[in-house]
Write a protein that holds these residues in place. Structure first.
Motif, PDB file in Angstrom:
ATOM      1  N   VAL A  99     -14.219  47.575  32.869  1.00 46.80           N
ATOM      2  CA  VAL A  99     -15.422  48.405  32.777  1.00 46.80           C
ATOM      3  C   VAL A  99     -15.535  49.028  31.384  1.00 46.80           C
ATOM      4  CG1 VAL A  99     -15.586  48.931  35.231  1.00 46.80           C
ATOM      5  CG2 VAL A  99     -14.159  50.350  33.765  1.00 46.80           C
ATOM      6  N   VAL A 100     -16.662  49.658  31.149  1.00 46.61           N
ATOM      7  CA  VAL A 100     -16.980  50.165  29.817  1.00 46.61           C
ATOM      8  C   VAL A 100     -15.936  51.146  29.293  1.00 46.61           C
ATOM      9  CG1 VAL A 100     -18.405  52.104  30.573  1.00 46.61           C
ATOM     10  CG2 VAL A 100     -18.925  50.982  28.415  1.00 46.61           C
ATOM     11  N   THR A 101     -15.412  51.981  30.194  1.00 46.28           N
ATOM     12  CA  THR A 101     -14.487  53.020  29.743  1.00 46.28           C
ATOM     13  C   THR A 101     -13.183  52.436  29.200  1.00 46.28           C
ATOM     14  OG1 THR A 101     -13.992  53.253  32.088  1.00 46.28           O
ATOM     15  CG2 THR A 101     -15.312  54.983  31.095  1.00 46.28           C
ATOM     16  N   VAL A 102     -12.816  51.258  29.710  1.00 52.39           N
ATOM     17  CA  VAL A 102     -11.587  50.622  29.219  1.00 52.39           C
ATOM     18  C   VAL A 102     -11.762  50.282  27.738  1.00 52.39           C
ATOM     19  CG1 VAL A 102     -10.060  48.628  29.443  1.00 52.39           C
ATOM     20  CG2 VAL A 102     -11.047  49.693  31.502  1.00 52.39           C
ATOM     21  N   GLY A 103     -12.897  49.614  27.442  1.00 49.37           N
ATOM     22  CA  GLY A 103     -13.168  49.256  26.056  1.00 49.37           C
ATOM     23  C   GLY A 103     -13.332  50.489  25.179  1.00 49.37           C
ATOM     24  N   ALA A 104     -14.037  51.478  25.689  1.00 47.01           N
ATOM     25  CA  ALA A 104     -14.302  52.678  24.899  1.00 47.01           C
ATOM     26  C   ALA A 104     -13.006  53.429  24.583  1.00 47.01           C
ATOM     27  CB  ALA A 104     -15.277  53.586  25.656  1.00 47.01           C
ATOM     28  N   GLU A 105     -12.137  53.526  25.574  1.00 45.48           N
ATOM     29  CA  GLU A 105     -10.913  54.306  25.363  1.00 45.48           C
ATOM     30  C   GLU A 105     -10.019  53.684  24.297  1.00 45.48           C
ATOM     31  OE1 GLU A 105      -8.859  55.541  28.910  1.00 45.48           O
ATOM     32  OE2 GLU A 105      -7.871  57.138  27.774  1.00 45.48           O
ATOM     33  N   GLU A 106      -9.981  52.343  24.283  1.00 48.57           N
ATOM     34  CA  GLU A 106      -9.180  51.673  23.262  1.00 48.57           C
ATOM     35  C   GLU A 106      -9.644  52.068  21.867  1.00 48.57           C
ATOM     36  OE1 GLU A 106      -8.810  47.370  23.386  1.00 48.57           O
ATOM     37  OE2 GLU A 106      -7.943  47.579  25.414  1.00 48.57           O
ATOM     38  N   ILE A 107     -10.952  52.107  21.696  1.00 47.69           N
ATOM     39  CA  ILE A 107     -11.506  52.446  20.386  1.00 47.69           C
ATOM     40  C   ILE A 107     -11.222  53.905  20.040  1.00 47.69           C
ATOM     41  CG2 ILE A 107     -13.668  52.689  19.087  1.00 47.69           C
ATOM     42  CD1 ILE A 107     -14.594  50.238  20.927  1.00 47.69           C
ATOM     43  N   ILE A 108     -11.409  54.783  21.039  1.00 45.69           N
ATOM     44  CA  ILE A 108     -11.173  56.210  20.809  1.00 45.69           C
ATOM     45  C   ILE A 108      -9.724  56.455  20.381  1.00 45.69           C
ATOM     46  CG2 ILE A 108     -11.081  58.469  21.936  1.00 45.69           C
ATOM     47  CD1 ILE A 108     -13.419  57.489  23.737  1.00 45.69           C
ATOM     48  N   LYS A 109      -8.823  55.687  20.984  1.00 47.84           N
ATOM     49  CA  LYS A 109      -7.410  55.863  20.642  1.00 47.84           C
ATOM     50  C   LYS A 109      -7.113  55.333  19.244  1.00 47.84           C
ATOM     51  CE  LYS A 109      -5.088  55.920  25.100  1.00 47.84           C
ATOM     52  NZ  LYS A 109      -4.668  54.978  26.163  1.00 47.84           N
ATOM     53  N   ARG A 110      -7.905  54.343  18.862  1.00 51.95           N
ATOM     54  CA  ARG A 110      -7.661  53.656  17.598  1.00 51.95           C
ATOM     55  C   ARG A 110      -8.173  54.436  16.398  1.00 51.95           C
ATOM     56  NH1 ARG A 110     -11.206  48.561  17.280  1.00 51.95           N
ATOM     57  NH2 ARG A 110     -12.552  49.974  16.157  1.00 51.95           N
ATOM     58  N   GLU A 111      -9.372  55.011  16.545  1.00 53.83           N
ATOM     59  CA  GLU A 111      -9.925  55.717  15.377  1.00 53.83           C
ATOM     60  C   GLU A 111     -10.727  56.938  15.777  1.00 53.83           C
ATOM     61  OE1 GLU A 111     -13.455  53.775  13.431  1.00 53.83           O
ATOM     62  OE2 GLU A 111     -12.719  52.054  14.575  1.00 53.83           O
ATOM     63  N   GLU A 112     -11.037  57.751  14.798  1.00 54.95           N
ATOM     64  CA  GLU A 112     -11.755  58.996  15.079  1.00 54.95           C
ATOM     65  C   GLU A 112     -13.225  58.720  15.347  1.00 54.95           C
ATOM     66  OE1 GLU A 112     -11.849  61.945  11.963  1.00 54.95           O
ATOM     67  OE2 GLU A 112     -13.050  63.238  13.266  1.00 54.95           O
ATOM     68  N   ILE A 113     -13.698  59.178  16.483  1.00 57.22           N
ATOM     69  CA  ILE A 113     -15.113  59.034  16.838  1.00 57.22           C
ATOM     70  C   ILE A 113     -15.756  60.400  16.754  1.00 57.22           C
ATOM     71  CG2 ILE A 113     -16.737  58.387  18.660  1.00 57.22           C
ATOM     72  CD1 ILE A 113     -15.129  56.001  17.694  1.00 57.22           C
ATOM     73  N   ASN A 114     -16.903  60.501  16.049  1.00 61.25           N
ATOM     74  CA  ASN A 114     -17.546  61.801  15.889  1.00 61.25           C
ATOM     75  C   ASN A 114     -18.593  62.096  16.955  1.00 61.25           C
ATOM     76  OD1 ASN A 114     -17.001  60.550  12.925  1.00 61.25           O
ATOM     77  ND2 ASN A 114     -16.414  62.709  13.087  1.00 61.25           N
ATOM     78  N   GLU A 115     -19.208  61.037  17.473  1.00 59.02           N
ATOM     79  CA  GLU A 115     -20.208  61.261  18.509  1.00 59.02           C
ATOM     80  C   GLU A 115     -20.333  60.015  19.362  1.00 59.02           C
ATOM     81  OE1 GLU A 115     -23.746  63.365  17.071  1.00 59.02           O
ATOM     82  OE2 GLU A 115     -24.850  62.374  18.697  1.00 59.02           O
ATOM     83  N   CYS A 116     -20.641  60.248  20.624  1.00 60.59           N
ATOM     84  CA  CYS A 116     -20.814  59.116  21.527  1.00 60.59           C
ATOM     85  C   CYS A 116     -22.193  59.196  22.164  1.00 60.59           C
ATOM     86  CB  CYS A 116     -19.720  59.160  22.593  1.00 60.59           C
ATOM     87  SG  CYS A 116     -19.940  57.951  23.905  1.00 60.59           S
ATOM     88  N   ILE A 117     -22.784  58.029  22.358  1.00 60.78           N
ATOM     89  CA  ILE A 117     -24.050  57.986  23.086  1.00 60.78           C
ATOM     90  C   ILE A 117     -23.913  56.941  24.183  1.00 60.78           C
ATOM     91  CG2 ILE A 117     -25.004  56.505  21.239  1.00 60.78           C
ATOM     92  CD1 ILE A 117     -27.512  58.579  22.570  1.00 60.78           C
TER      93      ILE A 117
END
Ligand SMILES: Cc1cc2nc3c(=O)[nH]c(=O)nc-3n(C[C@H](O)[C@H](O)[C@H](O)COP(=O)(O)OP(=O)(O)OC[C@H]3O[C@@H](n4cnc5c(N)ncnc54)[C@H](O)[C@@H]3O)c2cc1C
Ligand code: FES
Lengths: 276, 490
Positions: free
Chosen positions: A166-184
């Protein structure tokens, strides 16, 4: 005006409809939606504007066949006229340079995400998009999203395309990898709920674009009301985007089911009529 | 004023006064409005309850009017219609002339005859009521009669209008706008009315149900305006579809904003967002504008069996009576003050009672409960008592501690008021608005802080009445005409 110029199909149930609406094409901004009524007996339904062409004077809608109204709309052909079309409605997305944006789109929610991704990219953000759907053919507009993203991750529930999950799996990998300033995030309400829970864990400011029941779309009826931070807000004029961490998604899910039975009855009656 | 006195001195009026003795006039009983039987009418959302007077009865009722030297009724009318003059024309059988008198001051007499709270306005000042302690002359019935007669018998004349070519934009299409548009087109302006919804008419279409105001009444007025040359653009939200700047570029020189007080208020009590609880605007819009109760239309609407409507105004009465017509076994009003303070028209309250609506007064909801699917199942209410008068002059309801009890319900309509539509003020930062969000105007000219922008109706007054909205439209037309003439010449 309101004439269908072009139609297309992304998958079995997802259609593209290009409508002549010069004033709306000129005035719309990312995040805006329209309300339309296919015919004199139709209901008023909100649809997000996926794209617009000011020169041609058209707007593009991406529609999933779900009930009577969307089925009627998806069955319309170039040259047909939509009885009523009003917009652009709602508040536009607040687009500014913040650094890195994580854009999550699910199903037909990818369509309204497109102009937002484009907007954020154009003002100089790094944009990472995560597109999710149940299976391969529900991932739409991938190429267009790619054009305005630094990276695109595709997730499917059944693993038929991109990564499985699901989407959160992909999103979490990215969040762990680099700094995210905003999400939509735009997509099915359940998907937005879980994305919001995820980004809250990491303290990432998140906007969700809500899909509610609407009637007028101009703030007159309150059918679209949601609880945001404990306060009642009207999605059509105060939204459709809200701080995802403040939205009461459980209430929203219940409210979306409010007319389920009436809708099912209407849809069955409609299908029966069609087959006659 | 002059006019009215001169008219009273016309020969025919003098003769008419002498023709029937005062004692004979006062001996006549007030006419009863013929109406559909309550048991039958509760099955029809679109059949008008009041049937209207016939020529004979109208003539009789008109004869009751004493043609007073100082007609107090006129002062009670928010737009000071020359009431005796139209009534005396009915008495002598010149019904079209009577309608003509109404038209001098009111753009929509057939509407006002049906929806004005006459018992608080003209009729409250009637000589019969105040001096004779008898029922007032039925001014409202007579107004409706003359206007209906004109619609059915008159040949609407299209006057020769000298065009001046100046474009003006009207924002919203409720009674205020229609009255403004009618006045301006006759003054020679090029008038376009913009409406956000897919129907023209504002509250007259989406709010007030057909059992009280049939759509064909409003439509025939719209036809008249179209014949005069007024243009209508539906599905057009000014400030969004196009900005005021865009419209200026397209050549519009004046703007009249009558965008109404469409925003429904909620009470913000626990459980108010459960399914089955909605604003009266949502309920009435679904039924009136979207035809949701009819099978061949796609829009759904709840058809509650035990319906609670919160409020005591016209909107509450319209909602509760609609629910009865859509098949409710029990339709209930829950209102926090007593019958005496109800803002609804007296006639509607009476009709509601005849239709079997239950009134729970001095009662206020405090919390809602729902079934496992999130659909409302119960409302907890609290008894109230009346304390001291508040700013509105009505006695303030005070909760009685420990008086809570529950009412079972499957549908709740919240009709506790509306607030001004915020869109236009939100896109015009220079526009002066009050704390309540109403547009501030010069009361005589209806001009706002932006010189080319005039406003009227509910956006200026908050939720008010059709007649006041119309009066504003007319005054604004005079104000804008003067302003534009000074600026651009004749
Ligand atoms: C259910 C109900 C029953 C009522 N009963 C009575 C009664 O019996 N007697 C009485 O005297 N009064 C009654 N009223 C009150 C009366 O209807 C209002 O006072 C009156 O209609 C106000 O007129 P208006 O012209 O200001 O605006 P409205 O009639 O409210 O019309 C405003 C219109 O403007 C449109 N609009 C708003 N913004 C824009 C924009 N930016 N661009 C384009 N269009 C826009 C809206 O869609 C709307 O159609 C009732 C009201 C309701 C809701
Ligand atoms: S849809 Fe009616 S208020 Fe939002």
């Amino acid at each position: 005006m309101n004439e269908i110029i072009e139609t297309g199909q992304f998958s079995e149930k997802v259609f593209k409809i290009v409508v002549s609406a010069p004033r709306i094409a000129k005035s719309r901004k990312p995040g805006h939606f329209i309300v339309l009524r296919t015919d004199e007996n139709g209901e008023r339904i909100p649809l997000t504007i996926a794209d617009a062409d000011v020169k041609q004077g058209t707007i593009t809608l991406v529609v999933q066949k779900a009930g009577v109204s969307t089925t009627k709309l998806c069955n319309m052909k170039p040259g047909d006229k939509i009885a009523d079309l009003v917009g652009p409605l709602g508040k536009a997305t607040k687009i500014k340079k913040v650094g890195t944006i994580l854009a999550c789109g699910g199903g037909v929610g990818i369509a309204p995400l497109l102009p937002i991704v484009e907007g954020f990219k154009k003002v100089g953000n790094r944009v990472i998009s995560v597109l999710a759907g149940r299976s391969k053919d529900l991932i739409i507009l991938e190429d267009q999203i790619k054009k305005w993203s630094d990276e695109v991750v595709v997730m499917t529930d059944d693993g038929s395309y991109g990564h499985k999950g699901v989407v959160t799996v992909g999103a979490e990998e990215i969040i762990k990898r680099e700094e995210i300033n905003e999400c939509i995030v735009i997509g099915p309400t359940v998907m937005m709920k879980f994305t919001a829970l995820l980004t809250k864990k990491y303290n990432i400011p998140t906007q969700a674009s809500l899909n509610t029941v609407m009637v007028d779309g101009t703030g007159m009826c309150g059918a679209c009301r949601v609880s945001v931070g404990g306060k009642t807000r009207f999605t059509c004029i105060d939204g459709p985007e809200f701080d995802a961490h403040q939205v009461d998604f459980d209430e929203l899910i219940l409210r979306l089911g409010g007319y389920k039975e009436e809708e099912k009855r209407a849809y069955n009656a409609y299908l029966e009529n069609q087959n006659k | 004023m002059e006019d009215r006195i001169e008219r009273r001195d016309q020969e025919w009026r003098k003769e008419l006064r002498l023709k029937t003795k005062g004692r004979e006039r006062t001996a006549i009983q007030r006419a009863e409005m013929p109406m559909m039987d309550p048991l039958e009418r509760v099955h029809y959302q679109d059949r008008e309850v009041n049937i209207g007077l016939d020529l004979n009865t109208a003539g009789q009722e008109a004869t009751r009017c004493m043609d007073c030297v100082n007609p107090e009724c006129v002062t009670g009318c928010p737009v000071n219609i020359d009431i005796p003059s139209f009534i005396k024309n009915i008495e002598r059988g010149e019904i079209l002339k009577a309608a003509g008198v109404l038209r001098e001051t009111s753009a929509l007499p057939a509407v006002c005859g049906r929806v004005c709270p006459q018992e608080k306005q003209c009729e409250a000042h009637c000589f019969y009521l105040n001096k004779l302690k008898k029922p007032a002359v039925a001014i409202g019935y007579l107004e409706r009669f003359a206007a209906d007669y004109e619609r059915e018998h008159g040949v609407a004349e299209v006057p020769e209008i000298k065009k001046n070519g100046i474009k003006v934009a009207v924002i919203g299409s409720g009674p205020s706008s229609l009255s403004f548009a009618g006045s301006m087109i006759k003054k020679g302006y090029d008038v376009t009315v913009f409406e956000a919804l897919h129907e023209i008419g504002g509250v007259l279409k989406y709010g007030i149900p057909e059992f009280r105001l049939p759509n064909n009444i409003v439509n025939s007025e719209l036809e008249n305006l179209k014949k005069l040359g007024v243009k209508f653009e539906k599905d057009f939200l000014v400030g969004r579809t196009s900005s005021f700047e865009d419209l200026k570029e397209e050549g519009y020189k004046g703007f009249f904003v009558a965008s109404g007080a469409g925003l429904p208020s909620f009470m913000h009590i626990p459980g108010e967002n459960f399914n089955g609880i909605m604003s009266s605007n949502e309920y009435l819009t679904r039924v009136n504008l979207m035809n949701a109760a009819k099978d061949e239309f796609d829009t759904p609407v709840f058809k509650g069996k035990r319906v609670v409507v919160v409020g005591g105004g016209n909107t509450a009465m319209d909602s509760v009576r609609t629910s009865k017509r859509l098949g409710a076994d029990k339709s209930m009003i829950v209102y926090r003050r007593s019958m005496n303070e109800m803002p609804a028209r007296l006639e509607e309250v009476k009709h509601a009672q005849d239709e079997g609506i239950e009134f729970n007064t001095l009662t206020n909801p405090v919390e809602y409960f729902a079934d496992e699917k999130g659909h409302v199942s119960r409302v907890r209410v609290q008894k109230m008592e009346l304390g001291k008068a508040d700013a509105s002059g009505r006695r303030r309801p005070v909760p009685i501690e420990g008086s809570e009890y529950d009412i079972d319900t499957d549908m709740v309509v919240v009709a506790v008021g509306v607030s001004p539509n915020p869109l236009v003020p939100s896109v015009l930062p220079n526009l002066k608005v009050s704390k309540r969000g109403t547009i501030e105007v010069n009361e005589e000219t209806m001009q706002s802080s932006i010189p080319e922008l005039f406003a009227g109706g509910d956006i200026v007054r908050g939720g008010a009445t059709v007649i006041l909205a119309m009066g504003d439209g007319r005054r604004a037309a005079n104000g804008m005409d003067q302003y534009l003439t000074e600026k651009y010449g004749k």
